[in-house]
Design a protein around this motif. Sequence first.
Motif, PDB file in Angstrom:
ATOM      1  N   TYR A 272      66.710  41.639  37.461  1.00 48.41           N
ATOM      2  CA  TYR A 272      66.202  40.274  37.329  1.00 48.41           C
ATOM      3  C   TYR A 272      64.763  40.185  37.860  1.00 48.41           C
ATOM      4  O   TYR A 272      63.926  39.478  37.292  1.00 48.41           O
ATOM      5  N   ILE A 273      64.468  40.933  38.928  1.00 50.16           N
ATOM      6  CA  ILE A 273      63.113  40.952  39.486  1.00 50.16           C
ATOM      7  C   ILE A 273      62.143  41.565  38.473  1.00 50.16           C
ATOM      8  O   ILE A 273      61.019  41.083  38.300  1.00 50.16           O
ATOM      9  N   VAL A 274      62.573  42.635  37.812  1.00 48.59           N
ATOM     10  CA  VAL A 274      61.741  43.269  36.776  1.00 48.59           C
ATOM     11  C   VAL A 274      61.468  42.263  35.653  1.00 48.59           C
ATOM     12  O   VAL A 274      60.336  42.158  35.154  1.00 48.59           O
ATOM     13  N   LYS A 275      62.487  41.525  35.271  1.00 44.50           N
ATOM     14  CA  LYS A 275      62.342  40.504  34.228  1.00 44.50           C
ATOM     15  C   LYS A 275      61.311  39.449  34.647  1.00 44.50           C
ATOM     16  O   LYS A 275      60.464  39.032  33.836  1.00 44.50           O
ATOM     17  N   LEU A 276      61.361  39.027  35.915  1.00 41.50           N
ATOM     18  CA  LEU A 276      60.398  38.054  36.420  1.00 41.50           C
ATOM     19  C   LEU A 276      58.974  38.599  36.372  1.00 41.50           C
ATOM     20  O   LEU A 276      58.028  37.894  35.998  1.00 41.50           O
ATOM     21  N   LEU A 277      58.818  39.867  36.763  1.00 38.88           N
ATOM     22  CA  LEU A 277      57.493  40.501  36.750  1.00 38.88           C
ATOM     23  C   LEU A 277      56.913  40.550  35.338  1.00 38.88           C
ATOM     24  O   LEU A 277      55.727  40.267  35.128  1.00 38.88           O
ATOM     25  N   ILE A 278      57.750  40.907  34.374  1.00 41.97           N
ATOM     26  CA  ILE A 278      57.297  40.994  32.980  1.00 41.97           C
ATOM     27  C   ILE A 278      56.858  39.619  32.474  1.00 41.97           C
ATOM     28  O   ILE A 278      55.808  39.478  31.832  1.00 41.97           O
ATOM     29  N   ARG A 279      57.653  38.606  32.783  1.00 43.78           N
ATOM     30  CA  ARG A 279      57.320  37.245  32.328  1.00 43.78           C
ATOM     31  C   ARG A 279      56.052  36.735  33.001  1.00 43.78           C
ATOM     32  O   ARG A 279      55.167  36.177  32.339  1.00 43.78           O
ATOM     33  N   GLN A 280      55.961  36.935  34.319  1.00 47.45           N
ATOM     34  CA  GLN A 280      54.785  36.443  35.058  1.00 47.45           C
ATOM     35  C   GLN A 280      53.509  37.094  34.547  1.00 47.45           C
ATOM     36  O   GLN A 280      52.516  36.406  34.261  1.00 47.45           O
ATOM     37  N   PHE A 281      53.528  38.405  34.425  1.00 45.47           N
ATOM     38  CA  PHE A 281      52.306  39.109  34.029  1.00 45.47           C
ATOM     39  C   PHE A 281      52.028  38.997  32.533  1.00 45.47           C
ATOM     40  O   PHE A 281      50.876  39.129  32.112  1.00 45.47           O
ATOM     41  N   GLY A 282      53.060  38.762  31.740  1.00 46.77           N
ATOM     42  CA  GLY A 282      52.832  38.526  30.313  1.00 46.77           C
ATOM     43  C   GLY A 282      51.995  37.283  30.090  1.00 46.77           C
ATOM     44  O   GLY A 282      50.988  37.297  29.362  1.00 46.77           O
ATOM     45  N   PHE A 283      52.395  36.194  30.755  1.00 41.30           N
ATOM     46  CA  PHE A 283      51.635  34.941  30.649  1.00 41.30           C
ATOM     47  C   PHE A 283      50.267  35.073  31.328  1.00 41.30           C
ATOM     48  O   PHE A 283      49.264  34.548  30.833  1.00 41.30           O
ATOM     49  N   PHE A 284      50.248  35.760  32.484  1.00 37.62           N
ATOM     50  CA  PHE A 284      48.995  35.897  33.224  1.00 37.62           C
ATOM     51  C   PHE A 284      47.964  36.689  32.420  1.00 37.62           C
ATOM     52  O   PHE A 284      46.771  36.385  32.449  1.00 37.62           O
ATOM     53  N   PHE A 285      48.411  37.702  31.678  1.00 37.39           N
ATOM     54  CA  PHE A 285      47.517  38.509  30.847  1.00 37.39           C
ATOM     55  C   PHE A 285      46.838  37.639  29.786  1.00 37.39           C
ATOM     56  O   PHE A 285      45.619  37.708  29.575  1.00 37.39           O
ATOM     57  N   LEU A 286      47.646  36.804  29.109  1.00 42.94           N
ATOM     58  CA  LEU A 286      47.106  35.947  28.059  1.00 42.94           C
ATOM     59  C   LEU A 286      46.102  34.939  28.628  1.00 42.94           C
ATOM     60  O   LEU A 286      45.025  34.726  28.063  1.00 42.94           O
ATOM     61  N   ILE A 287      46.452  34.342  29.750  1.00 42.21           N
ATOM     62  CA  ILE A 287      45.566  33.339  30.358  1.00 42.21           C
ATOM     63  C   ILE A 287      44.309  33.993  30.927  1.00 42.21           C
ATOM     64  O   ILE A 287      43.219  33.419  30.877  1.00 42.21           O
ATOM     65  N   LEU A 288      44.450  35.215  31.429  1.00 47.03           N
ATOM     66  CA  LEU A 288      43.311  35.938  31.994  1.00 47.03           C
ATOM     67  C   LEU A 288      42.234  36.175  30.932  1.00 47.03           C
ATOM     68  O   LEU A 288      41.051  35.906  31.153  1.00 47.03           O
ATOM     69  N   TYR A 289      42.650  36.661  29.747  1.00 48.55           N
ATOM     70  CA  TYR A 289      41.678  36.929  28.686  1.00 48.55           C
ATOM     71  C   TYR A 289      41.202  35.649  27.992  1.00 48.55           C
ATOM     72  O   TYR A 289      40.147  35.632  27.370  1.00 48.55           O
ATOM     73  N   ALA A 290      42.014  34.580  28.140  1.00 50.38           N
ATOM     74  CA  ALA A 290      41.582  33.297  27.565  1.00 50.38           C
ATOM     75  C   ALA A 290      40.383  32.737  28.315  1.00 50.38           C
ATOM     76  O   ALA A 290      39.629  31.913  27.775  1.00 50.38           O
ATOM     77  N   PHE A 291      40.178  33.212  29.542  1.00 50.35           N
ATOM     78  CA  PHE A 291      39.033  32.756  30.347  1.00 50.35           C
ATOM     79  C   PHE A 291      37.713  33.040  29.631  1.00 50.35           C
ATOM     80  O   PHE A 291      36.767  32.243  29.698  1.00 50.35           O
ATOM     81  N   ILE A 292      37.653  34.157  28.936  1.00 46.14           N
ATOM     82  CA  ILE A 292      36.423  34.555  28.238  1.00 46.14           C
ATOM     83  C   ILE A 292      36.037  33.511  27.192  1.00 46.14           C
ATOM     84  O   ILE A 292      34.869  33.108  27.079  1.00 46.14           O
ATOM     85  N   GLY A 293      37.023  33.046  26.419  1.00 46.77           N
ATOM     86  CA  GLY A 293      36.749  32.072  25.371  1.00 46.77           C
ATOM     87  C   GLY A 293      36.579  30.665  25.900  1.00 46.77           C
ATOM     88  O   GLY A 293      35.713  29.914  25.434  1.00 46.77           O
ATOM     89  N   PHE A 294      37.406  30.297  26.895  1.00 46.95           N
ATOM     90  CA  PHE A 294      37.351  28.942  27.440  1.00 46.95           C
ATOM     91  C   PHE A 294      35.980  28.633  28.046  1.00 46.95           C
ATOM     92  O   PHE A 294      35.441  27.546  27.866  1.00 46.95           O
ATOM     93  N   PHE A 295      35.454  29.589  28.808  1.00 47.62           N
ATOM     94  CA  PHE A 295      34.226  29.323  29.567  1.00 47.62           C
ATOM     95  C   PHE A 295      33.024  30.133  29.074  1.00 47.62           C
ATOM     96  O   PHE A 295      32.032  30.253  29.775  1.00 47.62           O
ATOM     97  N   LYS A 296      33.158  30.695  27.844  1.00 42.67           N
ATOM     98  CA  LYS A 296      32.053  31.393  27.188  1.00 42.67           C
ATOM     99  C   LYS A 296      31.396  32.408  28.124  1.00 42.67           C
ATOM    100  O   LYS A 296      30.293  32.189  28.635  1.00 42.67           O
ATOM    101  N   GLN A 297      32.109  33.520  28.313  1.00 43.89           N
ATOM    102  CA  GLN A 297      31.653  34.595  29.207  1.00 43.89           C
ATOM    103  C   GLN A 297      31.399  35.872  28.393  1.00 43.89           C
ATOM    104  O   GLN A 297      32.178  36.822  28.440  1.00 43.89           O
ATOM    105  N   PRO A 298      30.333  35.917  27.599  1.00 42.89           N
ATOM    106  CA  PRO A 298      30.099  37.076  26.720  1.00 42.89           C
ATOM    107  C   PRO A 298      29.800  38.364  27.486  1.00 42.89           C
ATOM    108  O   PRO A 298      30.022  39.457  26.966  1.00 42.89           O
ATOM    109  N   ASN A 299      29.308  38.255  28.712  1.00 45.92           N
ATOM    110  CA  ASN A 299      28.908  39.450  29.461  1.00 45.92           C
ATOM    111  C   ASN A 299      30.024  40.053  30.315  1.00 45.92           C
ATOM    112  O   ASN A 299      29.839  41.097  30.930  1.00 45.92           O
ATOM    113  N   ILE A 300      31.155  39.387  30.362  1.00 42.27           N
ATOM    114  CA  ILE A 300      32.235  39.888  31.200  1.00 42.27           C
ATOM    115  C   ILE A 300      32.730  41.242  30.687  1.00 42.27           C
ATOM    116  O   ILE A 300      32.800  41.475  29.467  1.00 42.27           O
ATOM    117  N   SER A 301      33.044  42.147  31.591  1.00 40.31           N
ATOM    118  CA  SER A 301      33.511  43.488  31.214  1.00 40.31           C
ATOM    119  C   SER A 301      34.992  43.446  30.858  1.00 40.31           C
ATOM    120  O   SER A 301      35.841  43.258  31.730  1.00 40.31           O
TER     121      SER A 301
END
Length: 449
Positions: A69-98
């Motif tokens: 169940y803990i593994v399941k929580l980790l997958i869900r948490q980081f799955g959403f976090f990954f999508l939101i993390l990369y959405a930062f580039i588009g939301f705040f127009k960060q063309p130079n971010i690595s």
Amino acid sequence: MILSRYGHSNSIGAFPFVLDLLVINVLATYIPLLLQYPLLFHAYITIAWTIIAFKIDFYVIYRFTKVTYIVKLLIRQFGFFFLILYAFIGFFKQPNISRLNLAVFFAIVFLVVFLIKFLNYYLLMRYRGSIKRDLRRVVVIGKNKKTNQLVEMFKKHGEYGYHIIGQFSTKKTDFDINHCLEFIKENNINEIYCSVNELENDEIGTFINYADNNLIKLKFIPDNKDIFTKNLKLDYYEYLPVLSIREIPLEESLNRFFKRSFDFIFSLTVFVFLLSWLFPIIGILIKIDSKGPIYFRQNRPGFNEKGFGCYKFRTMKINHTTEKSATRNDPRITRIGAFLRRTSIDELPQFVNVLFGQMSVVGPRPHLWRQNQEYNTTVQKYMLRHYVKPGITGLAQAKGYRGEIETEEDIINRTRYDFFYIENWSMLLDLKIILQTIISVIKGQDKAY
């Protein structure tokens, strides 16, 4: 199946939550992400991580939680976090971010949080299983296949932290429910597990009332009786399905952490901007009006019915009837005291209790010990108020049920609102109650005396 009456205990969350946020923000500082607005990024990932964690109950880990169940929580948490993390580039127009360094950041965060999560889980299980600490003392009522499975499971998995103190067979001719209740009281039992198959409806009612009035968790192994008409939540103890009949939000440590954080910040703000100059003025007025101390400290029952010194501005002449509630036109009340009580200013010193962690800004009002003794057995669910910290204000007070208890309806309605608050707590509800209280104080209440 097992049906829990009060949810679960000892879920872990506040410390790992703070640690995870610290890890995420430290790594975001030292990994070269080529950010144009670093402070914005830190705020963004902190808020995103917190919202996701709340939505999926990432930090809610019970005694019986499995590794899968803990593994399941980790997958869900980081799955959403990954999508939101990369959405930062588009939301705040960060063309130079690595993008590459952002991926490295994500991978390292995942690895560190993964290790923290499992180390925390392992240490907690070892703490309970090997050191035999943080144990829940359990009594099982009934002796059949299901109850025996439960007992064996508890004995086999010491890391869950359950210690079987006794098991009673209701089929024996000498079974006496009063003897069971005496045994439970003498042995400081934390949880009672009852086989509904082996109990009559009136016996079930007796256990329910006893548990409610003595702050004991009551759980059932149910059949098809009326208990299934409730809203139920499914969990698992090993392979045994567990149904919870009542969930108390503030039993979750992350909820307690946020409520405590709000209490501390709110109280500190009130002290700095209001009480720092108001306290001296009120103190001088009290001294001019009558002889005696400025503050009144009274021992009252608090969280888990543990006594604490509740502070108020003194509003009465010195007397020896402190366990007697104030009544309308009470001759003990001073002139300035009447004003303080009418405006609820006399309660402001309780922000000291909030800072000390003895009270919350919002919660059931701390009653007198005499009232606990009086209503413990006459008002159903009255003692459930002690499952949370008492408050400076509460839902019952915001709805007008404050002050003197003149009729039985007064205490029943007050208990009903307190019970609703305990079962339905949220930060939004706290803010709503605070706002309603301020409006009520400005308008004035009939029973503010």
